[in-house]
Design a protein around this motif. Sequence first.
Motif, PDB file in Angstrom:
ATOM      1  N   SER A   7      39.136  43.405  36.080  1.00 47.52           N
ATOM      2  CA  SER A   7      40.067  42.782  36.307  1.00 47.52           C
ATOM      3  C   SER A   7      39.848  41.324  36.570  1.00 47.52           C
ATOM      4  O   SER A   7      40.857  40.374  36.387  1.00 47.52           O
ATOM      5  CB  SER A   7      41.127  43.223  37.085  1.00 47.52           C
ATOM      6  N   MET A  28      39.272  34.996  20.243  1.00 49.45           N
ATOM      7  CA  MET A  28      40.215  35.707  20.909  1.00 49.45           C
ATOM      8  C   MET A  28      40.438  34.790  22.206  1.00 49.45           C
ATOM      9  O   MET A  28      39.709  34.192  23.041  1.00 49.45           O
ATOM     10  CB  MET A  28      39.914  37.026  21.531  1.00 49.45           C
ATOM     11  N   ASP A  29      41.938  34.525  22.603  1.00 43.61           N
ATOM     12  CA  ASP A  29      42.163  33.911  23.597  1.00 43.61           C
ATOM     13  C   ASP A  29      42.451  34.814  24.779  1.00 43.61           C
ATOM     14  O   ASP A  29      43.509  35.457  24.965  1.00 43.61           O
ATOM     15  CB  ASP A  29      43.556  32.915  23.312  1.00 43.61           C
ATOM     16  N   THR A  30      41.357  34.796  25.514  1.00 45.34           N
ATOM     17  CA  THR A  30      41.562  35.621  27.031  1.00 45.34           C
ATOM     18  C   THR A  30      40.752  35.129  27.982  1.00 45.34           C
ATOM     19  O   THR A  30      39.881  34.393  28.011  1.00 45.34           O
ATOM     20  CB  THR A  30      40.737  36.918  26.608  1.00 45.34           C
ATOM     21  N   ASN A  31      41.583  35.341  29.262  1.00 43.22           N
ATOM     22  CA  ASN A  31      40.984  34.894  30.576  1.00 43.22           C
ATOM     23  C   ASN A  31      40.056  35.878  31.341  1.00 43.22           C
ATOM     24  O   ASN A  31      39.615  35.482  32.507  1.00 43.22           O
ATOM     25  CB  ASN A  31      42.129  34.470  31.317  1.00 43.22           C
ATOM     26  N   ILE A  32      40.023  37.069  30.792  1.00 43.61           N
ATOM     27  CA  ILE A  32      39.356  38.142  31.428  1.00 43.61           C
ATOM     28  C   ILE A  32      37.916  37.616  31.151  1.00 43.61           C
ATOM     29  O   ILE A  32      37.401  37.426  30.255  1.00 43.61           O
ATOM     30  CB  ILE A  32      39.621  39.414  30.675  1.00 43.61           C
ATOM     31  N   VAL A  58      33.862  37.279  22.962  1.00 43.35           N
ATOM     32  CA  VAL A  58      35.210  37.229  22.949  1.00 43.35           C
ATOM     33  C   VAL A  58      35.678  36.649  21.316  1.00 43.35           C
ATOM     34  O   VAL A  58      36.613  36.697  20.890  1.00 43.35           O
ATOM     35  CB  VAL A  58      35.810  36.441  23.900  1.00 43.35           C
ATOM     36  N   THR A  70      34.489  41.676  28.900  1.00 39.83           N
ATOM     37  CA  THR A  70      35.011  42.282  27.903  1.00 39.83           C
ATOM     38  C   THR A  70      34.016  43.471  27.168  1.00 39.83           C
ATOM     39  O   THR A  70      33.183  43.253  27.615  1.00 39.83           O
ATOM     40  CB  THR A  70      35.522  41.399  26.712  1.00 39.83           C
ATOM     41  N   GLU A 111      37.745  42.900  23.979  1.00 39.80           N
ATOM     42  CA  GLU A 111      38.793  43.358  24.589  1.00 39.80           C
ATOM     43  C   GLU A 111      38.548  43.542  25.902  1.00 39.80           C
ATOM     44  O   GLU A 111      37.377  43.963  26.215  1.00 39.80           O
ATOM     45  CB  GLU A 111      39.448  44.723  23.746  1.00 39.80           C
ATOM     46  N   PRO A 112      39.604  43.931  26.894  1.00 41.28           N
ATOM     47  CA  PRO A 112      39.210  44.141  28.241  1.00 41.28           C
ATOM     48  C   PRO A 112      38.431  45.357  28.536  1.00 41.28           C
ATOM     49  O   PRO A 112      38.682  46.152  27.563  1.00 41.28           O
ATOM     50  CB  PRO A 112      40.534  44.265  28.760  1.00 41.28           C
ATOM     51  N   ARG A 164      39.150  37.396  36.329  1.00 38.24           N
ATOM     52  CA  ARG A 164      39.852  36.366  35.387  1.00 38.24           C
ATOM     53  C   ARG A 164      38.394  35.298  35.791  1.00 38.24           C
ATOM     54  O   ARG A 164      38.060  35.310  36.841  1.00 38.24           O
ATOM     55  CB  ARG A 164      41.035  35.960  35.608  1.00 38.24           C
TER      56      ARG A 164
END
Length: 294
Positions: free
Chosen positions: A152, A201-205, A198, A208, A213-214, A154
Amino acid sequence: MKAALQDFIIYMSEVKKASVNTIMSYQNDLTKLIKHLANQNITDIGKISETSLNSYILNMEREGMAPATVSRNIASIKAFILYLVRKGRLQNDPTERMHAPKVEKKPPQILSLNQIKGLLEQPDISTIKGIRDKAMLELLYATGIRVSELISIRLDDINLKNRFLRCCSASKERIIPFGNMAKQALENYFIKARSELVGNMDTNICFTNLSGEPMSRQGFWKIIKSYGKIAGIQDEITPQILRNSFAVHMIDNGADIQSIQELLGHSDAAATQVYMQNRNKKVREVYAQAHPRA
């Protein structure tokens, strides 16, 4: 009764702020209870009795379930029944005389320093996947965080310059330092691997899977088990064992129990005290070997 269970799960999540793992345990344990009661033609909450609940517990014991599993189920049942009583859906508490079986507290399973070293050396850092896996394993052992917390994280939770991680779980937040080895692995991951994973993709995780993906808990469990096998570790290996190893190795090197409790995020000191069992065992072994009249 299923509707009451869903109300209880929502209550534990939104009001009590229970962890995802705790909620999953409640859901699984109580779903089995409701199924058992239905098989006994008990579908109305008002018909739940001490006898019907005791028959379920006896059934688990007859099936050979471990005392720890039975004890956890009893805790789930008690929490659910108490909720129903407080909501006025049950007049009396049929669990008042229900007691959990005595569970033998065994020292937590850990890896030796050599096993840890072997495990952390397994990822192939010439590959994108290996770079990511190396960073995750190094950070897990460096901080002792839970696997749910690891996946989880970030980007803004990590401070590379000052080498600390902000870890948030439920309503709690704690700051955990990490060492230079974890810092180097993270830097390598951010420079060489994360953008490749990533893509657009717009992700702050932070971490991945290979599709950007998470990552799931199950996905990371497979990763750590595969590296354990390659490293020749015969015993079972899980993320929890790395968490245990972090705590015990810190204590062995002089860390006090209060600091370990804070780092691990334990609200109850008794949950941390279990790690002292390994330390006490080691002290007894040293005494037996060194004292002339042992």
